[in-house]
Design a protein around this motif. Structure first.
Motif, short mmCIF file in Angstrom:
data_model
loop_
_atom_site.label_atom_id
_atom_site.label_comp_id
_atom_site.label_asym_id
_atom_site.label_seq_id
_atom_site.Cartn_x
_atom_site.Cartn_y
_atom_site.Cartn_z
N ILE A 1 -8.96 2.57 -3.98
CA ILE A 1 -8.16 1.56 -3.29
C ILE A 1 -8.26 1.85 -1.80
O ILE A 1 -7.87 2.92 -1.34
N SER A 2 -8.83 0.91 -1.06
CA SER A 2 -9.10 1.14 0.35
C SER A 2 -7.92 0.78 1.24
O SER A 2 -7.75 1.36 2.31
N ALA A 3 -7.13 -0.20 0.83
CA ALA A 3 -5.97 -0.63 1.62
C ALA A 3 -5.06 -1.46 0.72
O ALA A 3 -5.46 -1.95 -0.34
N LEU A 4 -3.83 -1.59 1.16
CA LEU A 4 -2.82 -2.36 0.43
C LEU A 4 -2.15 -3.36 1.36
O LEU A 4 -2.32 -3.29 2.58
N LYS A 5 -1.44 -4.29 0.76
CA LYS A 5 -0.65 -5.28 1.50
C LYS A 5 -1.52 -6.16 2.41
O LYS A 5 -1.11 -6.58 3.49
N ARG A 6 -2.76 -6.43 1.97
CA ARG A 6 -3.58 -7.41 2.68
C ARG A 6 -3.07 -8.81 2.37
O ARG A 6 -2.36 -9.03 1.39
N ARG A 7 -3.45 -9.77 3.21
CA ARG A 7 -3.12 -11.17 2.97
C ARG A 7 -4.43 -11.94 2.81
O ARG A 7 -5.37 -11.73 3.58
N LEU A 8 -4.46 -12.82 1.82
CA LEU A 8 -5.69 -13.54 1.52
C LEU A 8 -5.41 -15.04 1.48
O LEU A 8 -4.62 -15.51 0.66
N PRO A 9 -6.04 -15.82 2.37
CA PRO A 9 -5.83 -17.27 2.36
C PRO A 9 -6.39 -17.89 1.08
O PRO A 9 -7.36 -17.40 0.50
N THR A 10 -5.77 -18.98 0.63
CA THR A 10 -6.26 -19.73 -0.52
C THR A 10 -6.67 -21.13 -0.08
O THR A 10 -6.43 -21.53 1.06
N THR A 11 -7.25 -21.86 -1.00
CA THR A 11 -7.71 -23.22 -0.68
C THR A 11 -6.56 -24.17 -0.43
O THR A 11 -6.77 -25.27 0.09
N THR A 12 -5.34 -23.77 -0.81
CA THR A 12 -4.18 -24.65 -0.63
C THR A 12 -3.55 -24.50 0.75
O THR A 12 -2.62 -25.22 1.08
N GLY A 13 -4.04 -23.55 1.53
CA GLY A 13 -3.45 -23.31 2.85
C GLY A 13 -2.40 -22.22 2.85
O GLY A 13 -1.96 -21.78 3.91
N ARG A 14 -1.98 -21.77 1.68
CA ARG A 14 -1.03 -20.67 1.58
C ARG A 14 -1.78 -19.35 1.52
O ARG A 14 -3.02 -19.33 1.41
N GLU A 15 -1.05 -18.24 1.55
CA GLU A 15 -1.67 -16.93 1.50
C GLU A 15 -1.12 -16.15 0.32
O GLU A 15 0.07 -16.25 -0.01
N ILE A 16 -2.00 -15.37 -0.31
CA ILE A 16 -1.56 -14.43 -1.33
C ILE A 16 -1.18 -13.15 -0.62
O ILE A 16 -1.96 -12.62 0.18
N SER A 17 0.01 -12.64 -0.87
CA SER A 17 0.47 -11.43 -0.19
C SER A 17 0.24 -10.20 -1.05
O SER A 17 0.02 -10.29 -2.26
N ASN A 18 0.32 -9.04 -0.42
CA ASN A 18 0.19 -7.74 -1.09
C ASN A 18 -1.14 -7.58 -1.83
O ASN A 18 -1.22 -6.91 -2.87
N VAL A 19 -2.19 -8.19 -1.32
CA VAL A 19 -3.50 -8.12 -1.96
C VAL A 19 -4.07 -6.71 -1.84
O VAL A 19 -3.88 -6.02 -0.83
N ILE A 20 -4.76 -6.28 -2.90
CA ILE A 20 -5.37 -4.95 -2.95
C ILE A 20 -6.79 -5.02 -2.40
O ILE A 20 -7.56 -5.90 -2.77
#
Length: 350
Positions: free
Chosen positions: A165-184
């Protein structure tokens, strides 16, 4: 000296199979990796979908052209539900799933969650269904601990890659314009075709669903991302139950973070409220359209600082639909607290 090459050729050439050298015991980390693959890989499947067309060539999910899209998935429960990424099946009119034993089954979409890039399929008519993958937790993960990914990169099924696991709590944009939080974030090799596959810890438990990579070339660059299992374990049951996931919100249109920075305020500038929404009923004020004067600026929600729209969305998801929150807003040079109900906005404004 002249005879030496001939002597070596005649007396030292290995013209029969050489004796096998005993290797001794496998290293502990090797035994762990092998055990994880042996236990989990039967539950990892290949997912193939076709967008349009008269027939589906999914009898061979390795097909990568002709409109076919492929990815990975895994068995969620004994009812035949399969979890994968939303982008793996998005727009597909027909979907097939190939199990590790080679069986191929048609699949129906049970539910989609584009905001989390997750999808649930269901297969039936399978002779023997593999066991569901054990569920872990993403709340107590540590940077540096081992991570294992099983998937079908480039159509090469049942591939195992390892890393940390290189990092935690990344944010990843989705196609809906929202972001997924706490991404690994992981450096376990993830390539096209791995999408929707499981990310595992050293106990063989699911800790994430592989969903994206960062790569200028399109292939693995050591930066892969996975939706955390705590999110998956909340979203998937909702998809199975009702086919959709409630989208918690209060009914506001917010300005981009850059607007607040330009105005010199640290918070979420409310542009307007949706008529009849909780924000509207609570009296939250937007920008005056006549004068352009800024109205309310949300600076905290349940005492959690709010700087961006995603900060507010994170708190609303934690609170859940049907519960109440307390907003702290800047208004007229002072602060005001407002109590609002969190409702299901169904993909509309937050």
């Amino acid at each position: 000296m002249l005879a030496q090459p001939w002597i070596q050729q005649q007396f030292y050439s290995a013209t029969t199979p050489r004796a096998i050298e005993p290797r001794g015991d496998l290293a502990e980390w090797e035994r762990t990796t092998i055990a994880i693959f042996d236990r989990v890989s039967p539950s990892v499947v290949q997912v193939a979908g076709r967008a349009g067309g008269d027939t589906f060539a999914g009898a061979d999910p390795d097909e990568q052209n002709g409109g076919a899209q492929t990815g990975t998935g895994f068995v969620w429960d004994a009812a035949g539900h399969i979890v994968t990424n939303n982008h793996v099946v998005q727009g597909a009119t027909e979907i097939a799933v190939r199990l590790a034993n080679g069986d191929v089954a048609r699949a129906q979409v049970t539910g989609l969650a584009p905001n989390y890039d997750l999808a649930v399929l269901r297969i039936s008519g399978v002779r023997t269904l593999p066991p569901p993958i054990p569920i872990g937790s993403s709340a107590d993960l540590k940077v540096g601990q081992a991570a294992f990914a099983i998937g079908n990169p480039f159509g090469l099924d049942q591939s195992l890659t390892t890393g940390v696991i290189s990092a935690l709590k990344r944010r990843l944009p989705t196609t809906t314009g929202r972001e997924i939080s706490n991404v690994i974030q992981t450096d376990a090799a993830i390539n096209p075709g791995n999408s929707g596959g499981p990310l595992l810890d050293s106990a063989g438990r699911l800790i994430g669903v592989n969903t994206a990579i960062f790569s200028p070339s399109g292939s693995n660059a050591g930066i892969g991302f996975a939706v955390p299992v705590d999110t998956v374990n909340r979203v998937v049951p909702a998809l199975i139950k009702s086919g959709r996931v409630p989208t918690p919100g209060i009914g506001i249109v917010a300005a981009p973070e850059s607007v607040g920075t330009r105005l010199g305020v640290e918070g979420l500038v409310v542009v307007r409220t949706v008529p009849g929404s909780p924000a509207d009923r609570a009296g939250l004020r937007g920008v005056d359209r006549t004068s352009g004067v800024v109205g309310d600026v949300i600076v905290a929600c349940n005492d959690t600082p709010i700087r961006r729209l995603v900060d507010l969305s994170d708190v609303l998801e934690q609170v859940g639909v049907g519960n109440r929150i307390e907003l702290t807003v800047l208004r007229g040079g002072g602060t005001t607290k407002l109590s609002l109900e969190v409702v299901d906005i169904g993909g509309r404004t937050p």
